[in-house]
Design an enzyme around this catalytic site. Structure first.
Site, short mmCIF file in Angstrom:
data_model
loop_
_atom_site.label_atom_id
_atom_site.label_comp_id
_atom_site.label_asym_id
_atom_site.label_seq_id
_atom_site.Cartn_x
_atom_site.Cartn_y
_atom_site.Cartn_z
N SER A 163 -7.16 -5.36 -5.95
CA SER A 163 -8.31 -5.88 -5.20
C SER A 163 -9.58 -5.80 -6.04
CB SER A 163 -8.49 -5.09 -3.91
OG SER A 163 -9.07 -3.85 -4.19
N ARG B 6 -5.30 -2.16 8.62
CA ARG B 6 -6.51 -2.89 8.21
C ARG B 6 -6.11 -4.12 7.42
NH1 ARG B 6 -8.03 2.42 6.80
NH2 ARG B 6 -7.17 2.18 4.71
N ASN C 229 -10.54 -2.34 -6.38
CA ASN C 229 -9.71 -1.45 -7.21
C ASN C 229 -10.30 -1.21 -8.60
OD1 ASN C 229 -6.50 -2.64 -5.90
ND2 ASN C 229 -7.74 -0.90 -5.26
N TRP C 230 -11.25 -2.05 -9.05
CA TRP C 230 -11.91 -1.82 -10.34
C TRP C 230 -12.63 -0.48 -10.36
CZ3 TRP C 230 -10.16 -4.55 -14.09
CH2 TRP C 230 -9.85 -5.90 -13.94
N ARG D 203 -11.50 2.34 -9.34
CA ARG D 203 -10.59 3.48 -9.52
C ARG D 203 -10.77 4.08 -10.92
NH1 ARG D 203 -4.97 2.77 -6.26
NH2 ARG D 203 -5.97 2.23 -4.32
N ASP E 73 0.83 -1.21 0.00
CA ASP E 73 0.00 0.00 0.00
C ASP E 73 0.86 1.26 0.00
OD1 ASP E 73 -2.27 1.51 0.04
OD2 ASP E 73 -2.80 1.08 2.12
N TRP F 236 2.89 8.02 -2.28
CA TRP F 236 4.31 8.24 -2.58
C TRP F 236 4.43 9.22 -3.74
CZ3 TRP F 236 7.51 7.82 -6.75
CH2 TRP F 236 8.90 7.78 -6.50
N GLY G 155 0.21 5.47 -4.39
CA GLY G 155 -0.43 6.73 -4.76
C GLY G 155 0.10 7.87 -3.91
N ARG H 24 -0.04 9.51 -10.06
CA ARG H 24 -0.10 8.29 -9.25
C ARG H 24 0.57 7.09 -9.92
NH1 ARG H 24 -3.70 7.75 -5.15
NH2 ARG H 24 -4.05 5.59 -5.76
C1 FPP Z 1 -1.66 0.37 -3.32
O1 FPP Z 1 -1.27 1.68 -3.50
C2 FPP Z 1 -1.24 -0.45 -4.41
C3 FPP Z 1 -2.05 -0.95 -5.39
C4 FPP Z 1 -3.48 -0.71 -5.49
C5 FPP Z 1 -1.51 -1.79 -6.45
C6 FPP Z 1 -0.24 -2.49 -6.15
C7 FPP Z 1 0.43 -2.66 -7.42
C8 FPP Z 1 1.75 -2.63 -7.67
C9 FPP Z 1 2.78 -2.55 -6.64
C10 FPP Z 1 2.21 -2.67 -9.07
C11 FPP Z 1 1.75 -3.79 -9.91
C12 FPP Z 1 1.98 -5.11 -9.29
C13 FPP Z 1 2.76 -6.10 -9.77
C14 FPP Z 1 2.78 -7.42 -9.05
C15 FPP Z 1 3.60 -5.95 -10.93
P1 FPP Z 1 -2.39 2.79 -3.56
O2 FPP Z 1 -2.51 3.25 -4.94
O3 FPP Z 1 -3.63 2.26 -2.91
O4 FPP Z 1 -1.73 3.88 -2.66
P2 FPP Z 1 -2.49 5.02 -1.83
O5 FPP Z 1 -3.25 4.30 -0.75
O6 FPP Z 1 -1.35 5.81 -1.31
O7 FPP Z 1 -3.35 5.76 -2.80
#
Ligand code: FPP
Length: 240
Positions: A57, A186, A60-61, A63, A12, A17, A15, A25
């Site tokens: 997840s 969580r 996540n669809w 987004r 997590d 970062w 985004g 993002r």
């Molecule tokens: C959470 O960060 C991360 C994700 C929803 C996706 C994780 C995906 C990767 C690390 C890249 C693709 C994966 C592979 C295996 C190549 P967030 O966007 O929810 O961060 P935020 O909570 O700060 O917005």
């Protein structure tokens, strides 16, 4: 260092970062992929047998479309670029989740990678994609109900083991350690059944900044925990 047999990670903070640096993002996700590469390699080197990463997840669809398609693109590129290294390192790829929802070309490269790495034995890398634990549990219950209706399964024969073996994670042992980055405390619908006795470790570090050193911190903390599985501390000491 005590090495968990099965390490699961909620990656997590990509985004945030990027937002902290006023970057789009997707650049956070791109850096996140670099962390995936480093952590997979390190886990393999340390002798972790099973590594499970929450990559996308069911939720996540929802987004923005461009973020979803960028993530799918990164995933496809990752799989294409890592095949050789997976074969060299003896890594077997597995996928859990409702993969029928993934775009055709991603499914294709996933299927190919799973098939090409199926004989590898050093480490199983499981990607949770379009994964939600409630969705997994519902799909499992439905499958068992269908088997019961068809007369292939007696309802009274359904127990912990039957259920465990019908989940997407059938061949995986339960995780010993769950790591979640970015300060959120969580489970977010990840492996709800499988995490029953798992040690949980939370760190404020954002996923793109999660390094080998951060992983070692988590493993050192894991080594300090006493896992009791419902027993008393004295019973656990005795059994060692
Ligand atoms: C959470 O960060 C991360 C994700 C929803 C996706 C994780 C995906 C990767 C690390 C890249 C693709 C994966 C592979 C295996 C190549 P967030 O966007 O929810 O961060 P935020 O909570 O700060 O917005």
């Amino acid at each position: 260092m005590r090495i968990p047999c099965h390490l699961a990670i909620i990656m997590d903070g990509n985004g945030r970062w990027a937002e902290k640096r006023r970057l789009p993002r997707i650049l956070g996700h791109r850096r996140g992929v670099e962390t995936v590469q480093e952590i997979v390699r390190e886990c393999r080197a340390l002798g972790v047998r099973y590594l499970t990463l929450y990559a996308f997840s069911s939720e996540n669809w929802r987004r923005p479309e461009d973020e979803v398609s960028a993530l799918m693109g990164l995933l496809g590129n990752y799989l294409r670029s890592e095949l050789t290294s997976m074969l060299e390192q003896g890594i077997r790829l597995k996928v859990i989740g409702e993969t029928t929802r993934l775009p055709g070309e991603v499914r294709q490269v996933l299927e190919e990678t799973v098939a090409r790495t199926a004989g590898n034995r050093e480490m199983t890398l499981t990607l949770a994609l379009s994964y939600g634990a409630r969705n997994e549990l519902v799909r499992t219950a439905r499958r068992l109900a269908e088997a019961a209706l068809a007369g292939r399964l007696a309802p009274e024969a359904i127990d912990d083991q039957t259920f465990t073996e019908a989940l997407d994670t059938a061949e995986l042992p339960d995780p010993d350690l769950l790591v979640r980055t970015s300060g959120e405390m969580r489970i977010s619908n990840f492996l709800l059944w499988q995490l029953a006795y798992t040690e949980l470790y939370f760190t404020d570090v954002l996923w793109p900044d999660f390094s080998r050193q951060e992983l070692h911190q988590a493993l050192l903390e894991f080594g300090r925990r006493q896992r009791r599985f419902g027993l008393t501390g004295a019973q656990v000491e005795e059994s060692h």
